[in-house]
Motif scaffolding. Structure first.
Motif, PDB file in Angstrom:
ATOM      1  N   ASP A   1       0.804  -1.228   0.000  1.00  0.00           N
ATOM      2  CA  ASP A   1       0.000   0.000   0.000  1.00  0.00           C
ATOM      3  C   ASP A   1       0.836   1.276   0.000  1.00  0.00           C
ATOM      4  O   ASP A   1       0.327   2.358   0.294  1.00  0.00           O
ATOM      5  N   ILE A   2       2.101   1.169  -0.334  1.00  0.00           N
ATOM      6  CA  ILE A   2       2.956   2.360  -0.344  1.00  0.00           C
ATOM      7  C   ILE A   2       2.469   3.342  -1.417  1.00  0.00           C
ATOM      8  O   ILE A   2       1.995   2.932  -2.481  1.00  0.00           O
ATOM      9  N   SER A   3       2.586   4.627  -1.123  1.00  0.00           N
ATOM     10  CA  SER A   3       2.209   5.638  -2.120  1.00  0.00           C
ATOM     11  C   SER A   3       3.271   5.686  -3.213  1.00  0.00           C
ATOM     12  O   SER A   3       4.421   5.306  -3.000  1.00  0.00           O
ATOM     13  N   LYS A   4       2.882   6.157  -4.384  1.00  0.00           N
ATOM     14  CA  LYS A   4       3.834   6.281  -5.493  1.00  0.00           C
ATOM     15  C   LYS A   4       4.992   7.188  -5.079  1.00  0.00           C
ATOM     16  O   LYS A   4       6.150   6.892  -5.345  1.00  0.00           O
ATOM     17  N   HIS A   5       4.675   8.303  -4.419  1.00  0.00           N
ATOM     18  CA  HIS A   5       5.708   9.252  -3.995  1.00  0.00           C
ATOM     19  C   HIS A   5       6.737   8.576  -3.096  1.00  0.00           C
ATOM     20  O   HIS A   5       7.949   8.718  -3.292  1.00  0.00           O
ATOM     21  N   ASP A   6       6.273   7.827  -2.098  1.00  0.00           N
ATOM     22  CA  ASP A   6       7.203   7.155  -1.186  1.00  0.00           C
ATOM     23  C   ASP A   6       7.975   6.041  -1.889  1.00  0.00           C
ATOM     24  O   ASP A   6       9.163   5.842  -1.632  1.00  0.00           O
ATOM     25  N   PHE A   7       7.302   5.320  -2.781  1.00  0.00           N
ATOM     26  CA  PHE A   7       7.998   4.258  -3.520  1.00  0.00           C
ATOM     27  C   PHE A   7       9.154   4.839  -4.325  1.00  0.00           C
ATOM     28  O   PHE A   7      10.268   4.319  -4.290  1.00  0.00           O
ATOM     29  N   VAL A   8       8.896   5.923  -5.022  1.00  0.00           N
ATOM     30  CA  VAL A   8       9.946   6.551  -5.831  1.00  0.00           C
ATOM     31  C   VAL A   8      11.059   7.092  -4.940  1.00  0.00           C
ATOM     32  O   VAL A   8      12.245   6.901  -5.221  1.00  0.00           O
ATOM     33  N   PHE A   9      10.675   7.755  -3.845  1.00  0.00           N
ATOM     34  CA  PHE A   9      11.672   8.353  -2.950  1.00  0.00           C
ATOM     35  C   PHE A   9      12.627   7.294  -2.395  1.00  0.00           C
ATOM     36  O   PHE A   9      13.854   7.442  -2.478  1.00  0.00           O
ATOM     37  N   TYR A  10      12.087   6.210  -1.836  1.00  0.00           N
ATOM     38  CA  TYR A  10      12.945   5.196  -1.221  1.00  0.00           C
ATOM     39  C   TYR A  10      13.654   4.332  -2.267  1.00  0.00           C
ATOM     40  O   TYR A  10      14.787   3.892  -2.059  1.00  0.00           O
ATOM     41  N   SER A  11      13.005   4.104  -3.405  1.00  0.00           N
ATOM     42  CA  SER A  11      13.685   3.386  -4.486  1.00  0.00           C
ATOM     43  C   SER A  11      14.882   4.184  -4.976  1.00  0.00           C
ATOM     44  O   SER A  11      15.958   3.627  -5.208  1.00  0.00           O
ATOM     45  N   ASP A  12      14.700   5.499  -5.129  1.00  0.00           N
ATOM     46  CA  ASP A  12      15.806   6.345  -5.584  1.00  0.00           C
ATOM     47  C   ASP A  12      16.981   6.301  -4.613  1.00  0.00           C
ATOM     48  O   ASP A  12      18.144   6.297  -5.028  1.00  0.00           O
ATOM     49  N   ARG A  13      16.691   6.267  -3.318  1.00  0.00           N
ATOM     50  CA  ARG A  13      17.773   6.173  -2.327  1.00  0.00           C
ATOM     51  C   ARG A  13      18.535   4.864  -2.481  1.00  0.00           C
ATOM     52  O   ARG A  13      19.779   4.840  -2.462  1.00  0.00           O
ATOM     53  N   LEU A  14      17.800   3.764  -2.632  1.00  0.00           N
ATOM     54  CA  LEU A  14      18.452   2.463  -2.810  1.00  0.00           C
ATOM     55  C   LEU A  14      19.240   2.410  -4.120  1.00  0.00           C
ATOM     56  O   LEU A  14      20.361   1.894  -4.158  1.00  0.00           O
ATOM     57  N   ILE A  15      18.650   2.945  -5.176  1.00  0.00           N
ATOM     58  CA  ILE A  15      19.325   2.950  -6.474  1.00  0.00           C
ATOM     59  C   ILE A  15      20.636   3.711  -6.387  1.00  0.00           C
ATOM     60  O   ILE A  15      21.670   3.276  -6.899  1.00  0.00           O
ATOM     61  N   ARG A  16      20.609   4.846  -5.710  1.00  0.00           N
ATOM     62  CA  ARG A  16      21.834   5.652  -5.569  1.00  0.00           C
ATOM     63  C   ARG A  16      22.929   4.856  -4.853  1.00  0.00           C
ATOM     64  O   ARG A  16      24.096   4.895  -5.239  1.00  0.00           O
TER      65      ARG A  16
ATOM     66  N   ARG B   1       7.880 -14.733 -11.100  1.00  0.00           N
ATOM     67  CA  ARG B   1       7.979 -13.465 -10.374  1.00  0.00           C
ATOM     68  C   ARG B   1       8.875 -13.678  -9.158  1.00  0.00           C
ATOM     69  O   ARG B   1       8.837 -14.732  -8.522  1.00  0.00           O
ATOM     70  N   VAL B   2       9.656 -12.656  -8.836  1.00  0.00           N
ATOM     71  CA  VAL B   2      10.538 -12.732  -7.673  1.00  0.00           C
ATOM     72  C   VAL B   2       9.687 -12.717  -6.402  1.00  0.00           C
ATOM     73  O   VAL B   2       8.774 -11.915  -6.257  1.00  0.00           O
ATOM     74  N   ILE B   3      10.006 -13.637  -5.474  1.00  0.00           N
ATOM     75  CA  ILE B   3       9.288 -13.748  -4.197  1.00  0.00           C
ATOM     76  C   ILE B   3      10.277 -13.542  -3.062  1.00  0.00           C
ATOM     77  O   ILE B   3      11.346 -14.142  -3.080  1.00  0.00           O
ATOM     78  N   PRO B   4      10.013 -12.712  -2.040  1.00  0.00           N
ATOM     79  CA  PRO B   4       8.777 -11.939  -1.880  1.00  0.00           C
ATOM     80  C   PRO B   4       8.634 -10.786  -2.872  1.00  0.00           C
ATOM     81  O   PRO B   4       7.534 -10.323  -3.127  1.00  0.00           O
ATOM     82  N   GLY B   5       9.733 -10.306  -3.439  1.00  0.00           N
ATOM     83  CA  GLY B   5       9.662  -9.297  -4.496  1.00  0.00           C
ATOM     84  C   GLY B   5       8.944  -8.030  -4.098  1.00  0.00           C
ATOM     85  O   GLY B   5       8.795  -7.713  -2.921  1.00  0.00           O
ATOM     86  N   LEU B   6       8.475  -7.310  -5.133  1.00  0.00           N
ATOM     87  CA  LEU B   6       7.727  -6.075  -4.875  1.00  0.00           C
ATOM     88  C   LEU B   6       6.734  -5.761  -5.991  1.00  0.00           C
ATOM     89  O   LEU B   6       6.214  -4.667  -6.074  1.00  0.00           O
ATOM     90  N   GLY B   7       6.480  -6.722  -6.860  1.00  0.00           N
ATOM     91  CA  GLY B   7       5.532  -6.492  -7.955  1.00  0.00           C
ATOM     92  C   GLY B   7       6.236  -5.961  -9.187  1.00  0.00           C
ATOM     93  O   GLY B   7       7.431  -6.160  -9.378  1.00  0.00           O
ATOM     94  N   GLU B   8       5.476  -5.278 -10.029  1.00  0.00           N
ATOM     95  CA  GLU B   8       6.023  -4.714 -11.266  1.00  0.00           C
ATOM     96  C   GLU B   8       6.699  -3.380 -10.959  1.00  0.00           C
ATOM     97  O   GLU B   8       6.027  -2.369 -10.769  1.00  0.00           O
ATOM     98  N   PHE B   9       8.016  -3.380 -10.921  1.00  0.00           N
ATOM     99  CA  PHE B   9       8.762  -2.193 -10.518  1.00  0.00           C
ATOM    100  C   PHE B   9       8.430  -0.986 -11.392  1.00  0.00           C
ATOM    101  O   PHE B   9       8.183   0.105 -10.898  1.00  0.00           O
TER     102      PHE B   9
END
Length: 200
Positions: A9-24, A180-188
């Protein structure tokens, strides 16, 4: 951060924010695997500092579409870096075909950071890597960056390309029957870019 981006149930904004941190973090770690030479500079105090200078011939290649989510972090770390693109159509585990590629003309002279946030079966990655090798990139000059990897995908890629390096932030349990990757995170890509397959 993995806990946050995996919450359904993460918001798109939070998903992008935390994904960007991990990507960096993954990009920075990947850059640490590049060859370097010793370099001396003079500090403002007049002292000599001995450090390192990384290879200058570098480019990124994103596997469209999810891989494009990693481009901004790479640009933030490497000013003016060239970024190529590869599009591979996939359907489950078996259907894979190259649809599009646009790569720097001198890619054979460069180290390549291959970008795709999720490594599942490894089939799309293998096809992208094979294309890079056909274009003259030495296998040992490719560093594959991703956030989440399935053990099956890692084994598939490393068995075929043992000289390549994979940098990932987490290895998940495995793949389910739908590959699909388990537990994964769905369609990135859908989560990151705010699209949904049902809308298309």
């Amino acid at each position: 951060m993995h806990t946050l981006i995996r919450e359904k149930d993460i918001s798109k904004h939070d998903f992008v924010f935390y994904s960007d941190r991990l990507i960096r973090l993954v990009v920075e770690h990947g850059l640490g695997h590049l060859p370097f030479t010793e370099k001396q500079v003079f500090t403002p105090t007049g002292a000599v500092y001995t450090g390192v200078d990384f290879c200058k011939k570098l480019c990124g290649v994103s596997i469209i579409r999810s891989g494009e989510s990693m481009e901004n972090a790479l640009r933030a770390c490497c000013k003016g870096i060239k970024i190529g693109k590869i599009l591979i159509h996939r359907d489950g585990d078996n259907g894979k075909q190259l649809i599009y590629e646009k790569l720097p003309h001198d890619i054979s002279e460069r180290h390549v950071l291959l970008l795709d946030p999720v490594l599942a079966t490894g089939n799309s990655a293998n096809q992208a890597i094979e294309l890079l090798i056909q274009k003259g990139v030495p296998e040992s000059h490719i560093i594959f960056l991703n956030l989440i990897s399935a053990p099956e995908g890692i084994h598939c890629v490393c068995k075929r390309f043992p000289a390549l390096k994979i940098v990932t932030s987490e290895i998940d349990q495995g793949l389910n029957q739908e590959f699909r990757v388990i537990p994964g995170l769905g369609e990135f890509g859908d989560l990151y870019f705010g699209t949904d397959e049902e809308d298309q």
